[in-house]
Design a protein around this motif. Structure first.
Motif, PDB file in Angstrom:
ATOM      1  N   PRO A   1      59.129  81.989  17.634  1.00  0.00           N
ATOM      2  CA  PRO A   1      58.564  80.630  17.672  1.00  0.00           C
ATOM      3  C   PRO A   1      59.550  79.558  17.220  1.00  0.00           C
ATOM      4  O   PRO A   1      59.370  78.377  17.551  1.00  0.00           O
ATOM      5  N   VAL A   2      60.579  79.955  16.480  1.00  0.00           N
ATOM      6  CA  VAL A   2      61.549  78.970  15.994  1.00  0.00           C
ATOM      7  C   VAL A   2      62.580  78.633  17.066  1.00  0.00           C
ATOM      8  O   VAL A   2      62.841  77.461  17.366  1.00  0.00           O
TER       9      VAL A   2
ATOM     10  N   PRO B   1      60.322  78.936  21.471  1.00  0.00           N
ATOM     11  CA  PRO B   1      58.878  78.662  21.514  1.00  0.00           C
ATOM     12  C   PRO B   1      58.302  78.727  22.920  1.00  0.00           C
ATOM     13  O   PRO B   1      57.140  79.089  23.100  1.00  0.00           O
ATOM     14  N   ASP B   2      59.113  78.398  23.937  1.00  0.00           N
ATOM     15  CA  ASP B   2      58.611  78.416  25.315  1.00  0.00           C
ATOM     16  C   ASP B   2      58.320  79.836  25.785  1.00  0.00           C
ATOM     17  O   ASP B   2      57.518  80.030  26.700  1.00  0.00           O
TER      18      ASP B   2
ATOM     19  N   LEU C   1      56.862  82.278  23.994  1.00  0.00           N
ATOM     20  CA  LEU C   1      55.516  82.627  23.558  1.00  0.00           C
ATOM     21  C   LEU C   1      54.462  81.699  24.158  1.00  0.00           C
ATOM     22  O   LEU C   1      53.383  82.144  24.549  1.00  0.00           O
ATOM     23  N   GLY C   2      54.787  80.420  24.253  1.00  0.00           N
ATOM     24  CA  GLY C   2      53.793  79.453  24.679  1.00  0.00           C
ATOM     25  C   GLY C   2      53.613  79.351  26.179  1.00  0.00           C
ATOM     26  O   GLY C   2      52.536  78.958  26.651  1.00  0.00           O
TER      27      GLY C   2
END
Length: 533
Positions: free
Chosen positions: A245-246, A249-250, A252-253
């Motif tokens: 996520p650090v 992030p793209d 996971l999102g």
């Protein structure tokens, strides 16, 4: 009566020369020759690794890593289903290409061969301290280098990288299970390398789970839980997960939901049917036969740990339910080494010492020749020999001739043979995905009465993203050419094929730019449109 002359005595020089007819130098020379011959199969497969073509999946990841190093954003401008770690590692050869005279393919070969050498060195060091028999030592000296490169065309695949470092990890686990001391630096290096290799795909975690379970069984819970190496491995995995996520992030999102909705349903066969495919079926049979050898009490801790690697690798291949050749690579590596190891130990224990000593080089040669013959039934060396006549060779020649070093929009459902043709032509795809897999997932059926192409307002978010970004990227920076597959990979609806050009030409920006692509080069399964300003 004449007495016969007594037989003459040989001259002193003759007496001294006679023993040389049976000099021990002759069997020593024969042994050296056989040991040298036993290394030749590994060198032969190494030559196949160095010879085109590069594996298509490896080439696609390398192309993406090169684009990432060149400034495009991973998982935003470059959308792929693979977790980030393989791109991070493949960025190393991409950076070597950027700052040295080596091209990306040469840089990649340098890195992957360094990994093979490191794995071999780890195995060599981890064999120290064991009481190896003469046959066991001779077989392992020849077998381990062959096992590391015998998959030839699939060298560098994520499964191959996992197998490379799963083997020394298994040998380290055997030492831990038997309470043998291992130099701290070596143990940490092997553990870190294995942790990174297992993190390449979540399926790979089945391997360390089984290996550590066997260590726990052999040592007992108290001693096993005090061992810091598994905790180091787990810490590396947790750190990797925390970094997603650090730094990504793209992934996971955006990418993970995209994979669930559009990728997992593409291809694949049933979990039972995949066991009967021509890749996983024979590999499973060989693994089962090798595991049966572990019933012998003298099989050894190393072979038992390799058995865990083989079973874990099988589970990893099975849950992917595709039956592709590279999915069985770590299974094949662990199976070959495990079977050869047990067989060599059995010979050592059942032959007199003198006969074992004399037979060792010949048996080592027989083992590697037999394994080589089995693997010559695969893709290599035939793919390398006929490369120029195969699809990727012909496509490579056309791209080198027409668009070498240029940017290229690729509208194709294929990874092979687009990759490695793009890599060898040093052409860079402008598509944000490696192929049209998002559209393939979006157009899996033919709803009755529905138009062939959805209107933008009817598209899902991922489909609209592809529709918009392809058109806008194409218009903003027109590439030197557009490579279009004659087969879109999307099922025909009635009498109407899915035509990528017709699909994207509904966007005004794409249609306006497309007018400049008037020259067409026809190939077997592709058309190459070239821009003429």
């Amino acid at each position: 009566m004449m007495t016969p002359n007594p037989p003459s005595r040989p001259a002193p020089a003759e007496i001294q020369a006679a023993p040389h007819a049976f000099s021990p130098a002759e069997p020593m020379a024969r042994d050296r020759l056989l040991r040298a011959l036993a290394v030749l199969p590994a060198l032969g497969f190494l030559l196949m690794v160095l010879t085109p073509p590069l594996n298509h999946d490896v080439a696609a990841i390398l192309n993406f890593a090169t684009r990432w190093v060149g400034g495009e954003a991973l998982f935003r401008d470059l959308i792929d289903v693979n977790p980030p770690l393989i791109f991070v590692l493949t960025a190393i050869p991409a950076l070597i290409d950027r700052f040295t005279p080596l091209d990306p393919v040469q840089s990649w070969l340098l890195c992957v061969l360094a990994c093979c050498a490191l794995s071999w060195r780890f195995c060599l060091r981890l064999r120290e301290g064991w009481d190896e028999g003469v046959v066991e030592r001779a077989v392992l000296d020849a077998l381990i280098p062959l096992v590391l490169v015998m998959v030839a065309y699939d060298v560098g695949q994520r499964e191959h990288l996992m197998g490379l470092f799963a083997l020394p990890y298994a040998l380290l686990a055997a030492r831990r299970a038997e309470g043998m001391a291992t130099p701290r630096g070596l143990a940490i290096a092997v553990t870190v390398a294995a942790a990174l290799a297992f993190a390449l795909k979540p399926h790979f975690l089945a391997v360390p789970a089984l290996v550590e379970a066997l260590v726990l069984l052999r040592r007992g819970p108290a001693a096993a839980l005090r061992d810091r190496l598994p905790w180091l491995m787990a810490g590396i995995w947790l750190l990797y997960l925390a970094s997603l996520p650090v730094f990504f992030p793209d992934y996971l999102g955006f990418v993970v939901p995209l994979v669930v909705d559009f990728y997992l349903s593409n291809g694949g066969i049933g979990l039972f049917d995949v066991l009967l495919t021509n890749q996983l079926g024979p590999a499973l049979f060989a693994l089962a036969a090798a595991l049966a050898l572990l019933a012998w009490p003298g099989a050894g801790a190393q072979a038992r740990m390799l058995g865990c690697v083989g079973v874990g690798s099988f589970l990893s291949a099975w849950v992917q339910h595709k039956g592709w050749s590279y999915h069985v690579v770590p299974m094949a590596m662990a199976t070959a080494l495990m079977a050869g190891w047990v067989a060599a130990r059995w010979v050592d224990r059942n032959l007199p010492a003198g006969r074992a000593q004399a037979a060792a080089p010949g048996l080592a040669l027989a083992v590697v020749v037999a394994l080589s013959v089995v693997h010559l039934r695969g893709e290599s060396p035939w793919r390398q020999i006929w490369y120029g006549a195969l699809a990727e060779g012909r496509l490579t020649a056309a791209l080198k001739r027409e668009v070498a070093g240029e940017r290229l929009l690729v509208l194709s459902p294929d990874i092979y043979p687009v990759y490695p043709a793009l890599n060898y032509a040093r052409a860079r795809s402008t598509l944000r995905t490696m192929n049209l897999w998002v559209l393939i997932g979006a157009y899996q059926g033919c709803p009755e009465g529905a138009p062939r192409y959805r209107e933008p307002s009817e598209m899902s978010r991922p489909e609209f993203l592809v529709y918009r970004t392809v058109a806008e990227d194409f218009a903003r920076a027109p590439p030197g050419g557009v490579l279009v597959a004659k087969n879109s990979g999307i099922a025909r609806c009635g009498a109407e094929d899915f035509d990528p050009i017709a699909y994207f030409s509904r966007h005004p920006a794409f249609a306006e730019t497309w007018r400049h692509y008037t020259r067409v080069v026809h190939m077997d399964t592709y058309r190459l449109y070239l821009r003429e300003d």
